[in-house]
Motif scaffolding. Structure first.
Motif, PDB file in Angstrom:
ATOM      1  N   THR A 183     -29.124  28.607  22.312  1.00 31.50           N
ATOM      2  CA  THR A 183     -28.738  27.838  23.622  1.00 31.50           C
ATOM      3  C   THR A 183     -27.705  26.928  23.246  1.00 31.50           C
ATOM      4  OG1 THR A 183     -30.114  25.922  23.005  1.00 31.50           O
ATOM      5  CG2 THR A 183     -31.119  27.757  24.459  1.00 31.50           C
ATOM      6  N   LEU A 184     -27.022  26.341  24.339  1.00 35.60           N
ATOM      7  CA  LEU A 184     -26.060  25.337  23.935  1.00 35.60           C
ATOM      8  C   LEU A 184     -26.621  24.120  23.021  1.00 35.60           C
ATOM      9  CD1 LEU A 184     -24.220  25.064  27.407  1.00 35.60           C
ATOM     10  CD2 LEU A 184     -23.380  25.910  25.024  1.00 35.60           C
ATOM     11  N   THR A 185     -27.655  23.635  23.455  1.00 38.61           N
ATOM     12  CA  THR A 185     -28.175  22.690  22.437  1.00 38.61           C
ATOM     13  C   THR A 185     -28.477  23.135  20.944  1.00 38.61           C
ATOM     14  OG1 THR A 185     -29.532  22.067  24.345  1.00 38.61           O
ATOM     15  CG2 THR A 185     -30.111  21.177  22.131  1.00 38.61           C
ATOM     16  N   GLY A 186     -28.874  24.244  20.746  1.00 34.88           N
ATOM     17  CA  GLY A 186     -28.917  25.017  19.283  1.00 34.88           C
ATOM     18  C   GLY A 186     -27.605  25.025  18.770  1.00 34.88           C
TER      19      GLY A 186
ATOM     20  N   VAL B   2     -25.655  14.311  32.738  1.00 33.24           N
ATOM     21  CA  VAL B   2     -25.889  13.060  32.022  1.00 33.24           C
ATOM     22  C   VAL B   2     -26.082  13.294  30.698  1.00 33.24           C
ATOM     23  CG1 VAL B   2     -27.179  11.310  32.518  1.00 33.24           C
ATOM     24  CG2 VAL B   2     -26.493  12.159  34.406  1.00 33.24           C
ATOM     25  N   ASN B   3     -26.853  14.095  30.462  1.00 33.51           N
ATOM     26  CA  ASN B   3     -27.356  14.429  28.922  1.00 33.51           C
ATOM     27  C   ASN B   3     -26.195  14.716  28.233  1.00 33.51           C
ATOM     28  OD1 ASN B   3     -30.037  13.932  29.486  1.00 33.51           O
ATOM     29  ND2 ASN B   3     -30.387  16.197  29.641  1.00 33.51           N
ATOM     30  N   ILE B   4     -25.231  15.263  28.680  1.00 27.96           N
ATOM     31  CA  ILE B   4     -24.000  15.778  27.698  1.00 27.96           C
ATOM     32  C   ILE B   4     -23.178  14.400  27.565  1.00 27.96           C
ATOM     33  CG2 ILE B   4     -22.088  17.096  27.892  1.00 27.96           C
ATOM     34  CD1 ILE B   4     -23.437  19.129  29.330  1.00 27.96           C
ATOM     35  N   ARG B   5     -23.108  13.642  28.593  1.00 29.69           N
ATOM     36  CA  ARG B   5     -22.253  12.432  28.415  1.00 29.69           C
ATOM     37  C   ARG B   5     -22.875  11.424  27.581  1.00 29.69           C
ATOM     38  NH1 ARG B   5     -23.204   9.246  32.812  1.00 29.69           N
ATOM     39  NH2 ARG B   5     -24.152   7.616  31.589  1.00 29.69           N
ATOM     40  N   ARG B   6     -24.095  11.483  27.573  1.00 31.53           N
ATOM     41  CA  ARG B   6     -24.755  10.356  26.655  1.00 31.53           C
ATOM     42  C   ARG B   6     -24.553  10.889  25.144  1.00 31.53           C
ATOM     43  NH1 ARG B   6     -27.119   5.953  28.525  1.00 31.53           N
ATOM     44  NH2 ARG B   6     -27.014   5.877  31.167  1.00 31.53           N
ATOM     45  N   PHE B   7     -24.852  12.265  25.081  1.00 34.94           N
ATOM     46  CA  PHE B   7     -24.960  13.091  23.579  1.00 34.94           C
ATOM     47  C   PHE B   7     -23.813  12.952  23.139  1.00 34.94           C
ATOM     48  CE2 PHE B   7     -24.536  16.840  21.100  1.00 34.94           C
ATOM     49  CZ  PHE B   7     -25.441  16.548  20.160  1.00 34.94           C
ATOM     50  N   ALA B   8     -22.620  12.938  23.987  1.00 31.02           N
ATOM     51  CA  ALA B   8     -21.086  13.176  23.519  1.00 31.02           C
ATOM     52  C   ALA B   8     -21.092  11.512  22.949  1.00 31.02           C
ATOM     53  CB  ALA B   8     -20.227  13.649  24.476  1.00 31.02           C
TER      54      ALA B   8
ATOM     55  N   LEU C 293     -29.645   9.258  25.251  1.00 39.23           N
ATOM     56  CA  LEU C 293     -29.378   9.891  24.036  1.00 39.23           C
ATOM     57  C   LEU C 293     -28.061   9.159  23.214  1.00 39.23           C
ATOM     58  CD1 LEU C 293     -29.171  13.441  25.754  1.00 39.23           C
ATOM     59  CD2 LEU C 293     -30.364  12.947  23.675  1.00 39.23           C
ATOM     60  N   ASP C 294     -27.390   8.360  23.948  1.00 39.25           N
ATOM     61  CA  ASP C 294     -26.387   7.725  23.203  1.00 39.25           C
ATOM     62  C   ASP C 294     -26.876   6.548  22.374  1.00 39.25           C
ATOM     63  OD1 ASP C 294     -27.302   6.625  25.368  1.00 39.25           O
ATOM     64  OD2 ASP C 294     -25.547   5.502  25.740  1.00 39.25           O
ATOM     65  N   LYS C 295     -28.376   6.266  22.460  1.00 36.38           N
ATOM     66  CA  LYS C 295     -28.934   5.284  21.838  1.00 36.38           C
ATOM     67  C   LYS C 295     -29.473   5.808  20.531  1.00 36.38           C
ATOM     68  CE  LYS C 295     -29.636   1.800  25.088  1.00 36.38           C
ATOM     69  NZ  LYS C 295     -30.981   0.829  25.794  1.00 36.38           N
TER      70      LYS C 295
ATOM     71  N   ASP D 298     -33.461  22.635  25.904  1.00 39.10           N
ATOM     72  CA  ASP D 298     -31.766  22.834  26.198  1.00 39.10           C
ATOM     73  C   ASP D 298     -31.330  21.781  26.950  1.00 39.10           C
ATOM     74  OD1 ASP D 298     -29.350  23.672  26.162  1.00 39.10           O
ATOM     75  OD2 ASP D 298     -29.480  25.530  27.257  1.00 39.10           O
ATOM     76  N   PHE D 299     -31.495  20.462  26.439  1.00 38.27           N
ATOM     77  CA  PHE D 299     -30.842  19.543  27.490  1.00 38.27           C
ATOM     78  C   PHE D 299     -29.300  19.393  27.607  1.00 38.27           C
ATOM     79  CE2 PHE D 299     -30.747  17.788  23.018  1.00 38.27           C
ATOM     80  CZ  PHE D 299     -29.344  17.008  23.008  1.00 38.27           C
ATOM     81  N   ILE D 300     -28.698  20.119  26.851  1.00 39.35           N
ATOM     82  CA  ILE D 300     -27.265  20.192  27.235  1.00 39.35           C
ATOM     83  C   ILE D 300     -26.925  21.345  28.222  1.00 39.35           C
ATOM     84  CG2 ILE D 300     -25.202  21.147  26.275  1.00 39.35           C
ATOM     85  CD1 ILE D 300     -25.768  19.482  23.692  1.00 39.35           C
ATOM     86  N   GLY D 301     -27.644  22.126  28.486  1.00 37.48           N
ATOM     87  CA  GLY D 301     -27.486  23.405  29.491  1.00 37.48           C
ATOM     88  C   GLY D 301     -28.532  23.350  30.422  1.00 37.48           C
ATOM     89  N   SER D 302     -29.789  23.741  30.044  1.00 38.83           N
ATOM     90  CA  SER D 302     -30.468  24.235  31.226  1.00 38.83           C
ATOM     91  C   SER D 302     -31.680  23.099  31.630  1.00 38.83           C
ATOM     92  CB  SER D 302     -31.365  25.468  30.834  1.00 38.83           C
ATOM     93  OG  SER D 302     -31.676  25.489  29.586  1.00 38.83           O
TER      94      SER D 302
END
Lengths: 496, 1101
Positions: free
Chosen positions: B289-292, B260-266, B238-240, B250-254
């Motif tokens: 959701t958290l992603t939304g 890992v997703n949160i880290r790369r997204f952030a 996600l970082d790229k 909801d890749f941030i939550g569920s």
């Protein structure tokens, strides 16, 4: 006077003829029907003599029961935790502090009547000061329970006192709660001393009238050898004046300091410089309300209408009118400042947290009704609108109306404290914090229980102590005044 | 009892022992002076020894609780010989991992005197920054769950472990070639398990393997394996990615590997500088959701139209081909979303190579294929914004097949390893009705962590006279008690190491398999060691390094070379049925979703997770029937006027009817959900569970059938007269225009990087205070000045920090009723605000989150109102709370503008949560035949919890942090204990030098628990006097601002404002060019405070 007195002749003195002043200039006497001093002693002391009337017994039984309930609640509280009350986040102060401030406010009238009115030479105070002072002391006792028990670990409550201890820790003198401790305890001490001082001549009366050895001994002990000598009276008057002077300051200080509990904080609705005078006015208002609530039925039950006359009641109603209007002005100022100050949290609190009722204001503003609108409008109704009725003499003269309105004043003042304490907390700066407080049955019972405590003491007071200052009332009768134009005591004080 | 002094030898007096020293006359004299009353104790050798003995015993017990009997016996008492590297009171850290479905969270676990007390991410692991999710943080509490399965049972009667193991081995002997033997397991990425499965299969070739996950997050992997013709699983970089589209994902939550997703997204949202790049996230979803919540653009779509939207998106992204007709057919109903989809797709295509489409696990397999094709078309695969890793091919079959096999009488022996099918299997498989399922099953072996529905259902049929199987119940070991191995998201091999001997002597999955395989050794250590020998080589040093590091270096998966199988694409697509219509009030759509707190129900008896507020709804202890405000209004189940003040109102209970099945639950109006859709969280309504999970929520599994595992249509709502009380930690939705969270769109930010500071209220003119703040002079003495900053642009609201804080700081749970009274104890909470525009602002709001904790104000309002000096400032800028001194006036909380202080209204740590209101004086309140008050009188240190609970709950406590009693205020300390430990370590290291300052560049600055747990790295903590520390750098960021700064409290905790990155081409941008919260803000604060350039007119900019 239209007619000058005839000049005395050179040779012989013509008989002194004093005409009664015109009726419109004559003040209503403070003791009606020209009752004599012997009658006064008999009537007032008689209340505390003989066997108690049936109503007293019933009231006492109920009061003691309620007092027991209060203490049981305290026991439950101490053993289980403050959580049995309705407190939560963010409203961490609730009934306990509301009741504390309310009872302290009630405790204001007594000392005000006995001290400030004494200094202002308001002679009408003599008929009511004793009972009002007793009320003060008992109200402060009721109030004093709450700060102690409301803390989370009451067994360490003594840490609020500056007691030298092995921790080498002193209280924090920047905290208004600390100032409270000093203010309230000083107030209680001085009030109690003042009350007892004033009681000494009357206790001597009771001693002299006592028929049993027990009573003689008991009253004798507390009368401290009072003989009524000139020297006694001289000392007494001096001490009374000094204590009155001291108490006067305390009347103003104690509720000012209680108000600082709130105004020192940052909270919208608390952080207000208007609080000290506003609290004092409110306290006097509620105190007089309570005095009326007590004395209006008592003068009837104890047949004291000639001593606590309709004029007394009327004068107290006027005090209510004045202080009630001050309180109303303070409410308006608070609103003005909330708007003028421009703090959105404060504006929100006053409008959306307090005033917006579901019927008019919230409809006009298209907002949700304030969660505590009912408390706010009860307060406004009872504290601002109710005293305005006292503009009318008819209202002031009707004992039943006065009694009902005085109860409304008490209710209104309780809600004022509720509004200040609870509503300010329930919606503060960050909307995520907002919450809602509702009392539990323990909160309510504990509050009602303090009435039990109060009335138990008050009823005992009625039974054992003259509820009116006998000596002082005698002092304000016409016959006590040697300079009275009607001849004072020499002629029995009667008009020709 | 005096003894004569020992004669002193000539020369320098060395004392050989403390005893000897104690015998000198000087010492005696000193003792007499110092401890007149206790002198006898010291001087009498007999009583002194006795005293020391007792002291050391109770000291150990105080530290260990009942763990005494769990440690190897030679280490327990006394430490005549100290174990190597052991210093009493100094915690040790071990690397391990928490297995999840197909992956694992690499961990470092703190062990305090032999008991694991705190779980942290393994920062050395190549795919981890030390952050974790909330589940991992809470896992340590599950270890000490007093309600976990403890006994070995055979047909309901307790047997010994040895007997059970022997019987299992005997049972394995009867398997023969494995006919009629079935294994039902959960998903796992354990290499050892796969190896043992092979061993079993070799021995019993006809044994069948089944895997069931009630929430199977592996949908993308199945699709990818078909599309690419080999077993591969996607891994998202996600970082790229510059443009991300989440399709009900909801890749941030569920989804799997959220941390890992949160880290790369952030990392993609880091906003390095004024012109720093920032990713853009589009989300299409039915729930909120958290992603939304973190998306820049969000589209609400009911589940039955989800496929249409995916197909419509594909039409824009895929090159035209033979699939055009089918896509057109599929996307017929996506018409209303056209103006959202088209610019979104355009944006993705414009950044081809740096864009990414993520499919959620709920999408049907063919839709997953569509997403794969889109990623191919966008160059995501070629440019590695999504990688595919080769994974072992799954040999297991589905639970539906197992059910068929059982019904057909083909299963005689069923081995259930983990899972809880009686509770969470699809309702139409009748798994909960064991009698119907039985058929010819003779033996059931069940390894379970709790005595749950499955355990109960199997045993419960005997009374009904149904065929009675021979049943074995085996208690399962927690992963912190087990040896094992697993693979993390990136394919690295990680060990699972035990931190403690199994508390109740449970077995692991590996042990049971090894026993059934008749393996030479059934010791799990040996099994894992053997597996490692095969994977990592025979070198003993490698093995030690593996255990020490917590991962096998270089074992991460390489991106597989994959080629999209275009031939399969169209036939698969043909399987997809076009949506037939949109839902309405009479035919509602249903989404069954994984719960943010309980997962699929496996964490049901974990109090920390139960009490953790849901990141979106902020509900605790319950699930609810979620629906949008419009839906609720049309169905007549919620008063719209109450929407904003739902605190402690009783919520309407409704009945959801779906295909002849019904379930009842309370309605929760959730802004931002798709209309005519209800969200049912799984994992609640357990019938057989422990003391924590009892009576929490309703069971949505009862509605779920094997054909509609995630989405269902045509549900109806029936009214009931019932009401139900839900407990929420935040009832107010709006910021009321006050801007505690400040946000701007990227364009505005670039023009005005310091926009956040301009959003402050005017500060009151500073007048010389009558009483100067003593801290102003005191801070000159501080060696450090602690401060914190939180980047709201990185924080996604995952709530891992809340559980981490709870674990680190011994924060009690208080129970649902207490939460309802707003008495939750979390030191860090996450505020969530909605803001909306238009006629119905609640329909499609934006949401923001803000972690809120003690701000450690330099001019702290709490301090000057405390009458007893219980809260004061230290010279390093910490607002410290002296629990001992606190009498509990609660004035500090009232005067705290942030309301971050928490009060112990009851003795939460020592009394049962359902008896808090019962006075200890109450004579009815007896336990073990003793009056509670008397128990307390006899031993004030003894809790009044049931003994088993008391013994276990003590073990989870962090020994470095005081456990607070009732009547005491508490709050965040910036993890003072960690700071102190770091200082002690620095002083020990400094020896004679003066270098005792902690410095970030030397790595000596401690990390707070919340910071440590944060996968997004949204929290910076450190010394603000060090100009190059991260926190100082952050505080220099133009986005840096203080909440409520007009109060002049000078908080040490500041926030970096949020930046949204909307696409000007999108329809909602045209509707509103500034963040939605500005509407309220302008209304309250007036416009001039923020100079945004042009006014946000219709279509402007």
């Amino acid at each position: 006077m239209t007619e000058a007195s005839p000049m005395p002749a050179m040779s012989r003195t013509p008989p002194l003829v004093v005409r009664a002043p015109p009726a419109e200039l004559e003040r209503e006497p403070l003791v009606a029907n020209g009752r004599g001093i012997g009658w006064l002693s008999d009537t007032i002391a008689g209340v505390a003599e003989g066997s108690p009337p049936a109503w007293w017994k019933w009231c006492f039984a109920i009061s003691v029961t309620m007092m027991t309930v209060c203490f049981l609640c305290v026991l439950y509280l101490m053993s289980t935790g403050v959580g049995i009350w309705g407190l939560g986040h963010p409203v961490m102060w609730g009934f306990a502090i509301v009741n504390f401030v309310w009872w302290i406010g009630i405790g204001h009238a007594g000392t005000l009547i006995s001290a400030i009115l004494f200094l202002l030479r308001q002679k009408w105070r003599t008929s009511i000061n004793r009972a009002a002072e007793a009320m003060t002391i008992f109200a402060v006792m009721c109030a004093g329970i709450f700060p102690l028990i409301h803390v989370g670990r009451m067994w360490y409550g003594y840490w609020l006192f500056p007691i030298p201890n092995s921790y080498r820790l002193w209280p924090q003198f920047r905290s208004p709660l600390m100032w409270d401790v000093f203010a309230v305890s000083t107030y209680f001490t001085v009030s109690a001393l003042f009350w007892y001082m004033g009681l000494i001549p009357d206790l001597a009366v009771m001693r002299d009238r006592a028929k049993t050895k027990m009573r003689k001994f008991g009253y004798g002990l507390f009368a401290m050898g009072w003989t009524g000598s000139n020297r006694h009276w001289s000392n007494y008057e001096k001490a009374y004046l000094i204590l009155a002077g001291l108490s006067t300051v305390l009347v103003l200080s104690v509720h000012s300091i209680v108000s600082l509990d709130f105004s020192v904080s940052q909270l919208p609705g608390w952080h207000t410089t208007i609080f000290p005078p506003y609290f004092v006015a409110g306290a006097v208002f509620s105190g007089f309300g309570m005095v009326l609530t007590l004395l209006v039925p008592l003068r009837r039950l104890l047949k004291l209408e000639e001593i606590i006359t309709a004029r007394h009641i009327e004068l107290m109603c006027k005090v209510l009118l004045l202080t009630g209007s001050i309180v109303g002005y303070a409410y308006a100022m608070e609103f003005f400042i909330a708007w003028y100050g421009g703090n959105p949290a404060e504006k929100h609190l006053f409008l959306n947290g307090r005033a917006a009722d579901p019927f008019v204001i919230s409809k006009l503003l298209h907002t949700n009704p304030a969660p505590y609108w009912w408390a706010y409008w009860t307060m406004i109704g009872c504290n601002v609108i109710v005293p305005q009725f006292f503009w009318f003499k008819k209202v002031r003269a009707s004992m039943i109306t006065v009694f009902v309105l005085s109860i409304l004043v008490n209710i209104g003042m309780w809600f004022e404290r509720f509004v200040i304490v609870v509503t300010s907390l329930h919606q503060d700066f960050l909307p995520s914090n907002w919450g809602y407080y509702r009392p539990t049955w323990v909160d309510i019972l504990q509050f009602l229980g303090t009435f039990g405590l109060f009335f138990t003491f008050f009823l005992l007071f009625l039974r054992f102590v003259p509820l009116i200052a006998i000596a002082e009332v005698k002092g304000v009768t016409p016959q006590a005044d040697p300079h009275h134009p009607l001849g004072g005591a020499k002629t029995g004080g009667r008009h020709s | 009892m005096k003894i004569p002094p020992t004669p002193q030898p000539a020369g320098p007096a060395y004392w050989r022992s403390l005893d000897e020293l104690a015998d000198t006359p000087e010492f005696r004299q000193w003792v007499q002076n110092e401890f007149p009353s206790g002198a006898g104790e010291f001087l009498d050798p007999v009583t002194r020894r006795h005293f020391v003995k007792i002291m050391s015993a109770s000291f150990l017990l105080a530290g260990l609780g009942a763990t005494g009997c769990r440690r190897p016996s030679e280490n327990i008492y006394p430490f005549a010989k100290m174990p190597e590297n052991y210093v009493h009171g100094v915690p040790q850290f071990f690397a391990t991992a928490m297995p999840s479905r197909r992956a694992a969270v690499p961990l470092v676990v703190k062990s305090s005197d032999g008991r694991p007390t705190k779980v942290e991410g393994n920062p050395d692991h190549p795919d981890s920054n030390g952050g974790t999710d909330a589940f991992a943080q809470a896992s340590v509490l599950s270890l000490y769950d007093p309600d976990r399965a403890k006994d070995y049972r055979r047909n309901g009667s307790t047997i010994t472990k040895a007997a059970a193991v022997d019987a299992l081995a005997e049972l394995a002997g009867t398997f023969g070639n494995g006919d009629g033997v079935a294994f039902l397991m959960e998903q796992s990425s354990s290499a050892s398990r796969a190896r043992l499965q092979r061993v079993v299969s070799e021995k019993h070739p006809n044994a069948r393997w089944f895997v069931y996950e009630p929430v199977d997050l592996d949908a993308a992997r199945y699709a990818a394996s078909v599309a690419y013709g080999k077993s591969v699983a996607p891994y998202y970089n996600l970082d790229k990615a510059e443009k991300i589209l989440a399709l009900d994902c909801d890749f941030i939550g569920s989804e799997e590997n959220a941390a890992v997703n949160i880290r790369r997204f952030a990392q993609g949202r880091r906003m390095a500088g004024r012109d720093g790049a920032m990713s853009r996230l589009y989300a299409v979803e039915s729930l909120f959701t958290l992603t939304g919540m973190n998306a820049d653009h969000r589209l609400r779509v009911p589940p039955s139209l989800m496929v249409a939207v995916v197909a419509r998106m594909a039409r824009e992204i895929l090159p035209s081909g033979e699939w055009n007709a089918k896509l057109k057919e599929l996307s017929a109903l996506a018409q209303p979303y056209e103006d959202w989809i088209v610019p979104c797709a355009k944006d993705l295509v414009a950044s081809a190579g740096k864009s990414l489409v993520m499919p959620g696990y709920r999408l049907p397999p063919a839709a997953q294929m569509l997403v794969l094709a889109m990623n191919e078309a966008l160059g995501a695969v070629a440019e590695h914004t999504v990688e595919f890793h080769e994974v072992p091919k799954a040999v297991e079959e589905d639970i539906a097949v197992l059910a068929e096999a059982i019904k057909a009488g083909k299963v005689q022996t069923l081995v259930i390893l983990g899972g809880n099918p009686a509770y969470n299997a699809p309702a139409d498989l009748s798994w909960g009705l064991w009698g119907k399922m039985m058929g010819a099953i003779k033996t059931v072996v069940r390894l379970g962590y709790h005595e749950d529905e499955t355990a109960w259902v199997v045993g419960g049929v005997n009374a009904q006279g149904v065929h009675e199987p021979l049943q074995w119940d085996l208690p399962m070991a927690h992963f912190l008690e087990s040896w094992g191995d697993t693979r993390t998201a990136n394919g690295s091999l990680v060990p699972i190491q035990p931190l403690i001997e199994p508390l109740f002597d449970g077995l692991t999955e590996l042990e049971v398999l090894a026993i059934l395989a008749g393996a030479a050794t059934t010791k799990p250590y040996e099994i894992v060691r053997e597996t490692f020998r095969l994977l990592g080589g025979p070198d003993e040093n490698d093995w030690r390094k593996f255990l020490r590091d917590g991962f096998l270096a270089g074992s991460a998966a390489e991106p597989a070379k994959v080629e999209f199988n275009g031939k399969l694409f169209v036939p698969v697509l043909e399987l997809l049925k076009a949506p037939t219509g949109a839902p309405g009030p009479g035919n509602l759509d249903v989404v069954f979703h994984r719960d943010y707190k309980l997962d699929d129900g496996r964490h049901n008896n974990n109090g920390w997770l139960q009490e953790l507020p849901d990141p979106i709804t902020k509900l605790t202890w319950d699930n609810a029937i979620l629906m949008s405000p419009k839906t609720a209004q049309e169905l007549g189940v919620a008063q719209p006027s109450k929407l904003d003040q739902t605190q402690r109102f009783y919520d309407q209970v409704v009945e959801i009817q779906l295909g002849g099945r019904t379930v009842r639950g309370p309605v929760w109006v959730q802004p931002g959900m798709a209309d005519y859709t209800v969200g049912l969280a799984l994992g609640y309504g357990r019938e057989k569970t422990g003391r924590i999970g009892r009576d929490c929520g309703y069971n949505a599994y009862k509605l779920r059938t094997k054909d509609a595992m995630h989405y269902a249509s045509n549900a109806r709502v029936a009214h009931t007269t019932l009401k139900y009380q839900l407990s929420t930690t935040q009832s107010h939705w709006s910021m009321e225009g006050r801007a505690p969270v400040r946000e701007a769109n990227l364009e505005d930010f670039r023009q005005q990087p310091d926009f956040a500071r301009k959003m402050s209220l005017e500060k009151p003119p500073l007048v010389e205070p009558m009483y100067p703040n003593p801290f102003d002079t005191a801070q000159a003495n501080g060696l450090h000045q602690w401060g914190m900053a939180i980047d709201l642009n990185k924080c996604v609201g995952c709530s891992a920090c809340m559980v981490a804080c709870q674990s680190e700081n011994n924060i009690p749970i208080v129970g649902k009723e207490m939460v309802g009274k707003s008495r939750e104890m979390h030191w860090i909470r996450i505020d969530r605000y909605y803001s909306g525009v238009g006629q119905n602002p609640q329909d499609d709001p934006q949401a923001v989150v803000q972690p809120m904790l003690c701000q450690h104000c330099e001019a702290a309002p709490c301090e000057n109102v405390c009458p007893v000096n219980a809260t004061t400032h230290d010279d390093e800028g910490l607002n410290v709370m002296v629990y001992n001194r606190c009498v509990g006036t609660r004035y500090c909380s009232n005067n705290c503008p942030y309301k971050v202080r928490r009060f112990n209204y009851f003795d939460y740590n020592r009394r049962p949560l359902d008896k808090l209101y019962q006075s200890p004086l109450d004579p009815r309140n007896q336990k073990d035949g003793k009056w509670e008050l008397l128990r307390w009188w006899n031993n004030p240190d003894k809790g009044n919890l049931p003994e088993d609970q008391w013994q276990l709950i003590r073990m989870v406590k962090n020994p470095d942090v005081t456990v607070r009693m009732r009547g005491v205020m508490e709050k965040c300390t910036f993890c003072l204990q960690r700071i102190e430990q770091a200082k002690i370590a620095a002083k020990v290291k400094a020896r004679d030098s003066n270098h005792i300052q902690l410095l970030e560049r030397e790595g000596t600055i401690p990390r707070t628990a919340c910071q440590q747990a944060c996968p997004a790295e949204a929290i910076a903590f450190g010394d603000i006097t060090d100009p190059i520390s991260t926190v100082s750098q952050w505080k220099k960021n133009p986005r840096n601002y203080k909440v409520l700064d007009f109060l002049n409290t000078k908080p040490r905790l500041t926030y970096l404002a949020k930046v949204r990155n909307p696409n000007p081409e999108m329809p909602d941008y045209k509707r509103h060019a500034t963040p939605y919260s500005y509407d309220d803000y302008f209304k309250t604060m007036g416009r001039p405070a923020l100079e945004t350039g042009e006014p946000p007119e219709e279509g402007a900019r």
